[in-house]
Scaffold this motif. Sequence first.
Motif, PDB file in Angstrom:
ATOM      1  N   LEU A 261       0.816  -1.208   0.000  1.00 12.59           N
ATOM      2  CA  LEU A 261       0.000   0.000   0.000  1.00 12.59           C
ATOM      3  C   LEU A 261       0.855   1.266   0.000  1.00 12.59           C
ATOM      4  O   LEU A 261       0.485   2.268  -0.621  1.00 12.59           O
ATOM      5  CB  LEU A 261      -0.935  -0.007   1.213  1.00 12.59           C
ATOM      6  CG  LEU A 261      -2.040  -1.061   1.191  1.00 12.59           C
ATOM      7  CD1 LEU A 261      -2.847  -1.003   2.468  1.00 12.59           C
ATOM      8  CD2 LEU A 261      -2.948  -0.881  -0.020  1.00 12.59           C
ATOM      9  N   LYS A 262       1.984   1.238   0.672  1.00 11.18           N
ATOM     10  CA  LYS A 262       2.851   2.419   0.671  1.00 11.18           C
ATOM     11  C   LYS A 262       3.349   2.720  -0.738  1.00 11.18           C
ATOM     12  O   LYS A 262       3.281   3.867  -1.206  1.00 11.18           O
ATOM     13  CB  LYS A 262       4.036   2.212   1.607  1.00 11.18           C
ATOM     14  CG  LYS A 262       4.969   3.415   1.683  1.00 11.18           C
ATOM     15  CD  LYS A 262       6.083   3.191   2.696  1.00 11.18           C
ATOM     16  CE  LYS A 262       6.982   4.417   2.779  1.00 11.18           C
ATOM     17  NZ  LYS A 262       8.073   4.232   3.785  1.00 11.18           N
ATOM     18  N   ALA A 263       3.843   1.703  -1.418  1.00  9.12           N
ATOM     19  CA  ALA A 263       4.331   1.891  -2.789  1.00  9.12           C
ATOM     20  C   ALA A 263       3.193   2.248  -3.727  1.00  9.12           C
ATOM     21  O   ALA A 263       3.366   3.056  -4.650  1.00  9.12           O
ATOM     22  CB  ALA A 263       5.040   0.624  -3.267  1.00  9.12           C
ATOM     23  N   LEU A 264       2.021   1.674  -3.508  1.00  5.32           N
ATOM     24  CA  LEU A 264       0.865   2.007  -4.334  1.00  5.32           C
ATOM     25  C   LEU A 264       0.491   3.467  -4.167  1.00  5.32           C
ATOM     26  O   LEU A 264       0.214   4.176  -5.153  1.00  5.32           O
ATOM     27  CB  LEU A 264      -0.315   1.111  -3.963  1.00  5.32           C
ATOM     28  CG  LEU A 264      -1.625   1.348  -4.719  1.00  5.32           C
ATOM     29  CD1 LEU A 264      -1.434   1.146  -6.217  1.00  5.32           C
ATOM     30  CD2 LEU A 264      -2.714   0.426  -4.185  1.00  5.32           C
ATOM     31  N   GLY A 265       0.477   3.947  -2.913  1.00  2.83           N
ATOM     32  CA  GLY A 265       0.167   5.351  -2.674  1.00  2.83           C
ATOM     33  C   GLY A 265       1.150   6.277  -3.362  1.00  2.83           C
ATOM     34  O   GLY A 265       0.753   7.293  -3.951  1.00  2.83           O
TER      35      GLY A 265
ATOM     36  N   ASP B  20       2.377  10.017  -7.788  1.00  2.92           N
ATOM     37  CA  ASP B  20       3.214  10.478  -8.901  1.00  2.92           C
ATOM     38  C   ASP B  20       2.393  10.647 -10.179  1.00  2.92           C
ATOM     39  O   ASP B  20       2.745  11.458 -11.042  1.00  2.92           O
ATOM     40  CB  ASP B  20       4.361   9.502  -9.143  1.00  2.92           C
ATOM     41  CG  ASP B  20       5.397   9.532  -8.027  1.00  2.92           C
ATOM     42  OD1 ASP B  20       5.400  10.506  -7.251  1.00  2.92           O
ATOM     43  OD2 ASP B  20       6.178   8.559  -7.918  1.00  2.92           O
ATOM     44  N   ALA B  21       1.307   9.873 -10.296  1.00  2.27           N
ATOM     45  CA  ALA B  21       0.431   9.976 -11.465  1.00  2.27           C
ATOM     46  C   ALA B  21      -0.692  10.981 -11.251  1.00  2.27           C
ATOM     47  O   ALA B  21      -1.584  11.101 -12.100  1.00  2.27           O
ATOM     48  CB  ALA B  21      -0.164   8.605 -11.790  1.00  2.27           C
ATOM     49  N   GLY B  22      -0.648  11.707 -10.107  1.00  2.00           N
ATOM     50  CA  GLY B  22      -1.680  12.699  -9.816  1.00  2.00           C
ATOM     51  C   GLY B  22      -2.955  12.098  -9.259  1.00  2.00           C
ATOM     52  O   GLY B  22      -4.020  12.734  -9.329  1.00  2.00           O
ATOM     53  N   LEU B  23      -2.875  10.894  -8.662  1.00  2.00           N
ATOM     54  CA  LEU B  23      -4.062  10.172  -8.221  1.00  2.00           C
ATOM     55  C   LEU B  23      -3.951   9.767  -6.756  1.00  2.00           C
ATOM     56  O   LEU B  23      -2.892   9.872  -6.136  1.00  2.00           O
ATOM     57  CB  LEU B  23      -4.261   8.923  -9.081  1.00  2.00           C
ATOM     58  CG  LEU B  23      -4.404   9.148 -10.590  1.00  2.00           C
ATOM     59  CD1 LEU B  23      -4.331   7.825 -11.337  1.00  2.00           C
ATOM     60  CD2 LEU B  23      -5.721   9.884 -10.887  1.00  2.00           C
TER      61      LEU B  23
ATOM     62  N   GLY C 184      -0.956  16.607   4.630  1.00  2.00           N
ATOM     63  CA  GLY C 184      -0.183  15.925   3.603  1.00  2.00           C
ATOM     64  C   GLY C 184      -1.062  15.030   2.761  1.00  2.00           C
ATOM     65  O   GLY C 184      -2.271  14.921   2.978  1.00  2.00           O
ATOM     66  N   PRO C 185      -0.468  14.373   1.764  1.00  2.00           N
ATOM     67  CA  PRO C 185      -1.234  13.461   0.916  1.00  2.00           C
ATOM     68  C   PRO C 185      -1.766  12.290   1.721  1.00  2.00           C
ATOM     69  O   PRO C 185      -1.229  11.945   2.779  1.00  2.00           O
ATOM     70  CB  PRO C 185      -0.217  13.017  -0.141  1.00  2.00           C
ATOM     71  CG  PRO C 185       1.120  13.260   0.476  1.00  2.00           C
ATOM     72  CD  PRO C 185       0.958  14.436   1.377  1.00  2.00           C
ATOM     73  N   THR C 186      -2.811  11.664   1.207  1.00  2.00           N
ATOM     74  CA  THR C 186      -3.508  10.621   1.957  1.00  2.00           C
ATOM     75  C   THR C 186      -2.598   9.483   2.384  1.00  2.00           C
ATOM     76  O   THR C 186      -2.716   8.973   3.498  1.00  2.00           O
ATOM     77  CB  THR C 186      -4.651  10.045   1.106  1.00  2.00           C
ATOM     78  OG1 THR C 186      -4.122   9.632  -0.163  1.00  2.00           O
ATOM     79  CG2 THR C 186      -5.713  11.096   0.872  1.00  2.00           C
ATOM     80  N   HIS C 187      -1.693   9.055   1.522  1.00  2.00           N
ATOM     81  CA  HIS C 187      -0.869   7.898   1.860  1.00  2.00           C
ATOM     82  C   HIS C 187       0.193   8.233   2.897  1.00  2.00           C
ATOM     83  O   HIS C 187       0.895   7.331   3.374  1.00  2.00           O
ATOM     84  CB  HIS C 187      -0.219   7.307   0.599  1.00  2.00           C
ATOM     85  CG  HIS C 187       0.714   8.233  -0.123  1.00  2.00           C
ATOM     86  ND1 HIS C 187       0.275   9.311  -0.843  1.00  2.00           N
ATOM     87  CD2 HIS C 187       2.067   8.222  -0.247  1.00  2.00           C
ATOM     88  CE1 HIS C 187       1.318   9.935  -1.387  1.00  2.00           C
ATOM     89  NE2 HIS C 187       2.406   9.294  -1.032  1.00  2.00           N
TER      90      HIS C 187
END
Length: 403
Positions: free
Chosen positions: A86-90, A95-98, A255-258
């Motif tokens: 999940l960390k890498a997915l976040g 990076d893709a703006g998602l 900060g960002p969600t992840h």
Amino acid sequence: MTRPFVNWSRSLSFTPAEYVEAADEDEVRALVSRARESGRTIRPVGSGHSSSPLVRTDGILLNLDRMAGVISDDGDLATAWAGTKLKALGEGLYDAGLAMDNLGDVDYQSIAGATATGTHGTGVRFGNLATQLVGLRLVTGTGQTLDIGRDVNADLLPAARLSLGALGVITQVTLDVQPRYELRRRAWCAPLAWTLDHLAELQHTNRNMDFYWYPRSDQTQVRTMNRADEEGADRQGWYVTQSQADGRLRDVEVGPTHHTIPRSRDLRFEEIEYMLPVEAFAACFAEVRRRIMQRHRRVVGWRVLVRTIAADDIWLSNAYGRATMTIACLQNVDLPYEDYFRDMEAVFRQYGGRPHWGKKHWLTARELRPLYPRWDDFQRLRRRLDPDGVFLSADLATLLEEA
């Protein structure tokens, strides 16, 4: 090769006959076919965070860590390999703006493992992580590849989203995503009575809200999260509660969600968590508190966590068909837990609770079947996709097959 497996909390250890790290779907298909021909069971494993014995097998243990990373994204959907943590997915989505719609409390789980066991975050508008899964690719018990999604085999999606690894090996997942955003996270301490009195207000004026109750002090830590670009909602949730609770602000983070939702977990613990109908929460929590204070306070060194989950239509979801509140009891791995957890389980069952699939519980198929209206439908599909029981380990049979 073979090697011992030990889960995150170190409460589960075993040595499979064979340990395999597959590099691609072809290897997965070949492995499943070989297991079927030899009469062995095969169990997929993610990060090993679960403390229930879902992955235990005397056959083949299949690790998908090598099948990781974001495969594609088109703005509304993103496809990733099942072994992606999940960390890498976040980070990949960011990076893709998602970003994903919601996350759980930890980020070292694999996306397939997290969805397959019912991992969830908190928020009255948010289902568990499996509700964000809109498609997947599965290697069934016959070694065949099966695509499931909104446009193909859509009738299987409510079963496949959360399947305990019983329908097959998930190799890819497709997620419903949204443009990335930031959250403002706040945490403060408040008396338990105040938190319970204002619980509904806290839940409905904040995007995400949960609280810890500390039995030793009988105090709570309240945690809220709101979008940083929706300042009005954030002010309403924070200023009302802070002024009434007269609590001490412990933490503010944006900060960002992840980054803001998951927390670091350096100290390891055991956990039991049950999902309760919203209307049963107050009475259930009162009995949990009473028993802990009267029977277990001397040995309970950790906290109790309360969260919310929106209702869904996933057949084996703990939130199937009902708005849900959860109560989780945590205990340091160096302290005894079984007597405490079994006593709490008796309370949870009294109020219609469903156990978290990836955490400690002692229910079998006989007790579980009445809790899930689509139970028999899931079993029929499982037997269809895995007619020879390639994925049905002894532990999984205890959960799914009535004696």
